[in-house]
Design an enzyme around this catalytic site. Structure first.
Site, mmCIF file in Angstrom:
data_model
loop_
_atom_site.group_PDB
_atom_site.id
_atom_site.type_symbol
_atom_site.label_atom_id
_atom_site.label_comp_id
_atom_site.label_asym_id
_atom_site.label_seq_id
_atom_site.Cartn_x
_atom_site.Cartn_y
_atom_site.Cartn_z
ATOM 1 N N HIS A 305 34.122 36.757 45.067
ATOM 2 C CA HIS A 305 34.611 35.409 45.395
ATOM 3 C C HIS A 305 36.061 35.475 45.871
ATOM 4 O O HIS A 305 36.755 36.480 45.689
ATOM 5 C CB HIS A 305 34.492 34.473 44.189
ATOM 6 N N CYS A 321 34.456 39.913 37.754
ATOM 7 C CA CYS A 321 34.131 39.633 39.158
ATOM 8 C C CYS A 321 35.004 40.462 40.094
ATOM 9 O O CYS A 321 35.961 41.122 39.683
ATOM 10 C CB CYS A 321 34.320 38.146 39.454
#
Length: 345
Positions: A305, A321
């Site tokens: 992301h 992440c």
């Protein structure tokens, strides 16, 4: 008058019988002689006795057979001596066939033909005997030198490369056809005793083109050097600076695939102790949402992301992440379809 006619008839019959007997005796005396006009292995043996024909055939055809056969392939050559496969002239067989063709028909026709100097226009092929086992043994030796298996294209992803092995076609000797060619050369009196080795191309199960088509897009994550690499058709297309999971919350290593794609995603906060009061909540897009611009999920809440914390790039700073700058993730997103493989190394 009647008695006279009977006497004359009897004399004629006796003369005919005597003549037939003479012709039969003559024909029998030539049972070992080959009729004129017959050739064996391209050699004229007409008018010769069986013994003489054997000698002529051996002297005429033996030396050439002894030369063996030269086999060629790809600029290389191998010599197959006739003795190595026990190749020998079938002289007795050729003479026997020549005599059989000479003796066709009845004795009257044969005798009259021979007395008039007539010919039998016939050709006995060159006969060669050999050891089947030794012939195929020699072919096996050649095949071991020539045969090469096909190699399928493979790749072994790491964090920084795909380690692609290109495919290669293989080659295999066509053994049955080669045996036929060798024997054809040995049995043809007009041949040059040279034969090309027949081979067939072996196609790889997976060609380089097929592998590249299957993996049109691939992502590798190099956690050690904080780099995301985008591969197109197994070739490096682009590298991006990233942040990865911090100690204790490392980005999970392994091979996964992109299973979720979102534009301006909400943040589904994991039920983990590090999330504090936010655990289990859904944070919609906005200032409080740390997942910016795009989301490419691949495993158990972990994904790629965008982030506005640019200073974290190049470090182990996330909760598992993979962070990218917003311009980079916006550029990456349309190039990564669902089910794209991703390897975290």
């Amino acid at each position: 008058m009647r008695t006279r006619l009977l006497t004359i008839g009897s004399a004629v019959v006796l003369l005919a019988l005597a003549g037939a007997g003479g012709l039969y005796a003559y024909d029998s005396s030539r049972s070992d002689v080959i009729a004129k006009g017959i050739t064996a292995g391209g050699v004229d043996v007409g008018g010769l006795t069986a013994a003489r024909a054997r000698d002529v055939l051996q002297r005429s055809l033996g030396p050439k057979l002894g030369q063996g056969v030269v086999l060629t392939w790809g600029g290389r050559h191998w010599t197959l001596p006739a003795a190595d496969i026990d190749a020998r002239l079938g002289v007795d067989r050729m003479v026997r066939e020549a005599l059989q063709r000479s003796r066709e028909g009845n004795f009257l026709g044969r005798a009259v033909r021979d007395l008039r100097g007539g010919e039998v226009r016939d050709a006995v092929p060159l006969r060669v005997a050999n050891s089947r086992q030794k012939l195929h043994g020699f072919i096996d030796v050649i095949a071991k030198e020539i045969d090469r298996p096909a190699v399928s294209a493979t790749f072994n992803p790491t964090g920084y490369s795909l380690s692609v092995t290109s495919s290669h076609e293989g080659v295999a000797v066509q053994k049955k056809f080669l045996a036929v060619r060798i024997l054809r050369q040995l049995r043809d009196p007009a041949s040059g005793h040279v034969a090309a080795i027949p081979t067939r191309t072996l196609r790889p199960h997976v060609s380089s083109a097929r592998l590249a088509y299957k993996y049109q897009t691939f992502i590798t994550i190099d956690r050690a050097h904080f780099t995301l690499r985008l591969w197109k058709n197994l070739h490096l297309a682009r590298s991006y600076r990233i942040a990865v999971g911090r100690q204790g919350l490392e980005t999970p290593a392994g091979l996964y695939e992109i299973n979720d794609r979102q534009v301006n995603p909400s943040w589904h906060v994991p039920n983990s102790s590090w999330a504090g009061a936010l655990a289990g909540r859904v944070i919609p897009p906005g200032p409080e949402d740390p997942i910016k611009a795009r989301w490419l999920g691949f495993y158990n809440g972990a994904g790629i992301h965008g982030t506005d914390e640019i200073s974290s790039l190049g470090t182990a700073a996330s909760h598992g992440c993979i962070r990218m700058s917003i311009p980079d993730v916006e550029q990456l997103y349309p190039q990564v379809p669902l089910h794209t493989p991703i390897y975290v190394g």
